[in-house]
Design a protein around this motif. Structure first.
Motif, PDB file in Angstrom:
ATOM      1  N   VAL A  50     -13.971 -25.757 -29.898  1.00  0.00           N
ATOM      2  CA  VAL A  50     -15.306 -26.323 -29.663  1.00  0.00           C
ATOM      3  C   VAL A  50     -15.529 -26.532 -28.166  1.00  0.00           C
ATOM      4  CG1 VAL A  50     -16.801 -28.328 -30.081  1.00  0.00           C
ATOM      5  CG2 VAL A  50     -15.400 -27.409 -31.936  1.00  0.00           C
ATOM      6  N   PHE A  51     -14.461 -26.886 -27.457  1.00  0.00           N
ATOM      7  CA  PHE A  51     -14.557 -27.086 -26.009  1.00  0.00           C
ATOM      8  C   PHE A  51     -14.308 -25.780 -25.254  1.00  0.00           C
ATOM      9  CE2 PHE A  51     -13.089 -30.948 -28.101  1.00  0.00           C
ATOM     10  CZ  PHE A  51     -14.036 -31.869 -27.684  1.00  0.00           C
ATOM     11  N   SER A  52     -13.328 -25.009 -25.726  1.00  0.00           N
ATOM     12  CA  SER A  52     -12.993 -23.768 -25.029  1.00  0.00           C
ATOM     13  C   SER A  52     -14.136 -22.765 -25.078  1.00  0.00           C
ATOM     14  CB  SER A  52     -11.734 -23.142 -25.653  1.00  0.00           C
ATOM     15  OG  SER A  52     -10.631 -24.001 -25.543  1.00  0.00           O
ATOM     16  N   SER A  53     -14.865 -22.700 -26.182  1.00  0.00           N
ATOM     17  CA  SER A  53     -15.956 -21.732 -26.306  1.00  0.00           C
ATOM     18  C   SER A  53     -17.059 -22.020 -25.293  1.00  0.00           C
ATOM     19  CB  SER A  53     -16.523 -21.764 -27.729  1.00  0.00           C
ATOM     20  OG  SER A  53     -17.016 -23.053 -28.055  1.00  0.00           O
ATOM     21  N   PHE A  54     -17.370 -23.291 -25.101  1.00  0.00           N
ATOM     22  CA  PHE A  54     -18.390 -23.675 -24.120  1.00  0.00           C
ATOM     23  C   PHE A  54     -17.960 -23.267 -22.720  1.00  0.00           C
ATOM     24  CE2 PHE A  54     -20.304 -26.584 -21.108  1.00  0.00           C
ATOM     25  CZ  PHE A  54     -21.613 -26.727 -21.545  1.00  0.00           C
ATOM     26  N   LEU A  55     -16.718 -23.603 -22.364  1.00  0.00           N
ATOM     27  CA  LEU A  55     -16.226 -23.289 -21.026  1.00  0.00           C
ATOM     28  C   LEU A  55     -16.108 -21.784 -20.814  1.00  0.00           C
ATOM     29  CD1 LEU A  55     -15.124 -24.412 -18.364  1.00  0.00           C
ATOM     30  CD2 LEU A  55     -12.849 -24.455 -19.397  1.00  0.00           C
ATOM     31  N   GLY A 273      -9.550 -27.363  -8.258  1.00  0.00           N
ATOM     32  CA  GLY A 273      -9.937 -27.462  -9.656  1.00  0.00           C
ATOM     33  C   GLY A 273      -8.734 -27.576 -10.577  1.00  0.00           C
ATOM     34  N   MET A 274      -7.663 -26.865 -10.258  1.00  0.00           N
ATOM     35  CA  MET A 274      -6.424 -26.983 -11.040  1.00  0.00           C
ATOM     36  C   MET A 274      -5.867 -28.397 -10.947  1.00  0.00           C
ATOM     37  SD  MET A 274      -4.492 -23.362 -10.187  1.00  0.00           S
ATOM     38  CE  MET A 274      -3.097 -23.762 -11.270  1.00  0.00           C
ATOM     39  N   ALA A 275      -5.818 -28.940  -9.725  1.00  0.00           N
ATOM     40  CA  ALA A 275      -5.294 -30.294  -9.545  1.00  0.00           C
ATOM     41  C   ALA A 275      -6.135 -31.314 -10.296  1.00  0.00           C
ATOM     42  CB  ALA A 275      -5.231 -30.632  -8.057  1.00  0.00           C
ATOM     43  N   ARG A 397     -14.352 -22.972  -9.364  1.00  0.00           N
ATOM     44  CA  ARG A 397     -14.014 -24.306  -9.872  1.00  0.00           C
ATOM     45  C   ARG A 397     -13.685 -24.246 -11.359  1.00  0.00           C
ATOM     46  NH1 ARG A 397     -18.443 -28.813  -9.042  1.00  0.00           N
ATOM     47  NH2 ARG A 397     -18.185 -28.041  -6.914  1.00  0.00           N
ATOM     48  N   ASN A 398     -14.520 -23.545 -12.133  1.00  0.00           N
ATOM     49  CA  ASN A 398     -14.263 -23.437 -13.574  1.00  0.00           C
ATOM     50  C   ASN A 398     -12.961 -22.690 -13.849  1.00  0.00           C
ATOM     51  OD1 ASN A 398     -16.577 -24.813 -14.274  1.00  0.00           O
ATOM     52  ND2 ASN A 398     -17.820 -22.971 -14.478  1.00  0.00           N
ATOM     53  N   LEU A 399     -12.723 -21.625 -13.070  1.00  0.00           N
ATOM     54  CA  LEU A 399     -11.479 -20.875 -13.239  1.00  0.00           C
ATOM     55  C   LEU A 399     -10.284 -21.765 -12.929  1.00  0.00           C
ATOM     56  CD1 LEU A 399     -10.060 -18.185 -13.784  1.00  0.00           C
ATOM     57  CD2 LEU A 399     -10.324 -17.633 -11.350  1.00  0.00           C
ATOM     58  N   GLY A 400     -10.393 -22.583 -11.882  1.00  0.00           N
ATOM     59  CA  GLY A 400      -9.318 -23.503 -11.549  1.00  0.00           C
ATOM     60  C   GLY A 400      -9.043 -24.490 -12.670  1.00  0.00           C
ATOM     61  N   ASN A 401     -10.107 -25.002 -13.303  1.00  0.00           N
ATOM     62  CA  ASN A 401      -9.926 -25.925 -14.422  1.00  0.00           C
ATOM     63  C   ASN A 401      -9.158 -25.258 -15.565  1.00  0.00           C
ATOM     64  OD1 ASN A 401     -11.344 -27.899 -13.051  1.00  0.00           O
ATOM     65  ND2 ASN A 401     -13.268 -27.488 -14.086  1.00  0.00           N
ATOM     66  N   THR A 402      -9.536 -24.012 -15.869  1.00  0.00           N
ATOM     67  CA  THR A 402      -8.888 -23.303 -16.966  1.00  0.00           C
ATOM     68  C   THR A 402      -7.431 -22.987 -16.632  1.00  0.00           C
ATOM     69  OG1 THR A 402     -11.020 -22.287 -17.479  1.00  0.00           O
ATOM     70  CG2 THR A 402      -9.084 -21.337 -18.522  1.00  0.00           C
ATOM     71  N   LEU A 403      -7.187 -22.500 -15.426  1.00  0.00           N
ATOM     72  CA  LEU A 403      -5.813 -22.225 -15.004  1.00  0.00           C
ATOM     73  C   LEU A 403      -4.985 -23.503 -14.995  1.00  0.00           C
ATOM     74  CD1 LEU A 403      -6.452 -19.737 -12.056  1.00  0.00           C
ATOM     75  CD2 LEU A 403      -5.379 -19.193 -14.243  1.00  0.00           C
ATOM     76  N   GLY A 404      -5.598 -24.596 -14.543  1.00  0.00           N
ATOM     77  CA  GLY A 404      -4.877 -25.863 -14.508  1.00  0.00           C
ATOM     78  C   GLY A 404      -4.449 -26.316 -15.890  1.00  0.00           C
TER      79      GLY A 404
END
Length: 509
Positions: A50-55, A273-275, A397-404
């Motif tokens: 539900v969260f991953s699909s949005f991101l 974003g990863m941090a 930023r979004n890519l960093g969040n996902t990689l993090g």
């Protein structure tokens, strides 16, 4: 964008803030309601999607809509995003199963992928750099307020009405934002007939989607599934590079993305974003599971980051003309590893105040870094490339969040199964620890020590990655913004763009 005399900037900024508030509050309000939604709809095994699909769709389409806003204009792009987001919101309120909810969240993510980059580009078009920093501070406060209000509003709506209203509440906000854009944002009509790189858009979306699915599934799904996703990623990347080299007007300009100031800023944004993802994901777990504090105390420790972020953004807006933008680009990322030090030093008997201080420092550094990078990126490109440039930073930023999430999740899992002298800890044991009452703490002491060890490794990894953001900024060159803007494209600057260029040029040096 050429600013018309009919454009009313304060009301356009109100539209920007309203549209961004929809996306910002959705992140926290859905988290609050999802346990009840999953209980009613079933399909608990699909909970994370539900969260991953949005991101996924938001990240994949951020760059696409940034480019489309350069081609067709900001107003059509942002209005399209609002409409798509509202359609997804209405449908999500009527979801009858978890698969249906995931599909409707995918639609919401498409809308968010248009709203955020185009809204920030509108700010870059309307305001010279000296004023833009202050506006960015206002926008940062939207995220801070949403982080605080989201859980409270979500809980209230569920208690008084039903969970469907956490999605339907977006409708009046979206209609208001759209109306303000329609009536108060005016652009010059574009008479050229642009070439749209549909092949590039499709291949880029496929590449990003397969990358995020592989990162999400790593360690959870079968090796065959992850292998297929990685194969799709590789094939999409190869075909995408081939397509972009032959396209008349490529979806992604390699010369733009590889431009050294943009590349350095985006690299630092990915690592920051990863941090940030490491902090937001694992700090509450440490405060509750290792320190044995309440969820309220864990939430307060994390909320300090949302206080530090707008503070850093406001500091940047008020000082970059005196300190210089390049100095802030060097200083801002330093606060991220500095704020990470308290997390590395945390122990079971530490006070959550110590965690809150570190959280505030990290947020302060994130605020400086995000605003400084955005101002720089928007100022070194021509107006008709500003949407693509802005989108590249949000994508990073979004890519960093996902990689993090993927990297730190792997580090934590390693720590849970490799603690000297103690048996491995599994998900059910960890859940029991996090939901235990005070009297049960002693029975879970070994699990607590393993969790402390694993999260210590995670925070150490977060500190190292945060140092990488500092190193990335060392590659930021000294540039003359006026010369760079003349060399990037062939479009003449408007009066507003010239004012922004001159102000930023003075600030940068």
């Amino acid at each position: 964008m050429s600013q018309s005399r009919q454009t009313v900037r304060p009301l356009v900024i109100a539209a920007v803030m309203a549209s961004m508030a929809m996306v910002a509050i959705e992140a926290t309000i859905v988290s609050t309601a999802m346990p009840q939604i999953a209980t009613q709809l079933g399909g608990l095994n699909l909970y994370s999607w539900v969260f991953s699909s949005f991101l996924l769709t938001q990240t994949a389409l951020t760059v696409v809509f940034g480019k489309l806003s350069d081609i067709f204009g900001r107003k059509p792009a942002v209005l399209t995003g609002i409409v798509i987001f509202l359609i997804g919101s209405v449908l999500a309120g009527f979801a009858w199963s978890m698969p249906a909810m995931i599909v409707f969240r995918l639609i919401q993510g498409v809308g968010a992928g248009a709203i955020l980059p185009v809204a920030l580009t509108v700010v870059g078009d309307l305001y010279p750099a000296r004023e833009r920093g202050k506006v960015q501070g206002y926008l940062a406060s939207v995220w801070a307020v949403s982080a605080v209000l989201g859980p409270m509003v979500g809980g209230l709506l569920i208690r008084q009405f039903s969970w469907a209203w956490i999605f339907w509440i977006n409708v009046p906000i979206g209609i208001l934002a759209a109306a303000l854009f329609v009536f108060f944002l005016h652009e010059e009509k574009r008479h050229d007939r642009p070439a749209i790189d549909l092949g590039g858009a499709f291949l880029f979306t496929a590449a990003v989607a397969s990358l995020m699915m592989a990162l999400t599934d790593a360690g959870h799904a079968s090796n065959v599934r992850v292998g297929v996703e990685l194969a799709v990623l590789l094939l999409s990347c190869v075909l995408f590079v081939w397509q972009e080299r032959r396209a008349a007007d490529p979806m992604i300009s390699f010369s733009l993305w590889s431009h050294r100031p943009i590349a350095a800023s985006n690299a630092a944004t990915v690592l920051a974003g990863m941090a940030m993802m490491g902090l937001t994901t694992f700090l509450p777990m440490y405060v509750q599971g290792v320190m044995h504090r309440t969820p309220v105390e864990a939430g307060l420790a994390l909320t300090m980051m949302m206080i530090g972020w707008p503070s850093g953004a406001t500091f940047t807006s008020r000082t970059f003309t005196r300190i210089g933008l390049r100095r802030l680009l060097m200083i801002g990322p330093v606060f991220i590893p500095l704020g990470s030090v308290p997390f590395v030093l945390l122990g079971p008997e530490s006070s959550p105040v110590w965690a809150g201080v570190g959280s505030a420092i990290v947020g302060f550094g994130m605020g400086i870094t995000s605003v400084s990078c955005l101002i720089l990126i928007q100022e070194i490109v021509q107006p008709l490339e500003r949407g693509s440039a802005t989108a590249s930073n949000l994508f990073s930023r979004n890519l960093g969040n996902t990689l993090g999430a993927a990297v730190f999740g792997a580090v934590q899992n390693f720590g849970l199964t490799h603690t000297d002298g103690l048996p491995p800890v599994h998900a059910d044991q960890l859940k029991a620890l996090l939901t235990s009452v005070t009297g049960d703490f002693a029975a879970n002491e070994d699990i607590r020590l393993v969790l402390h060890h694993s999260l210590h490794l995670t925070f150490t990894a977060m500190f190292v990655i945060a140092l990488g953001a500092v190193v990335s900024m060392l590659f930021m060159p000294k540039i003359d913004l006026s010369r760079k803007r003349e060399s990037v494209g062939a479009v003449g600057a408007t009066d507003a763009a010239n004012a922004a260029k001159n102000a930023a040029n003075q600030a940068f040096h």
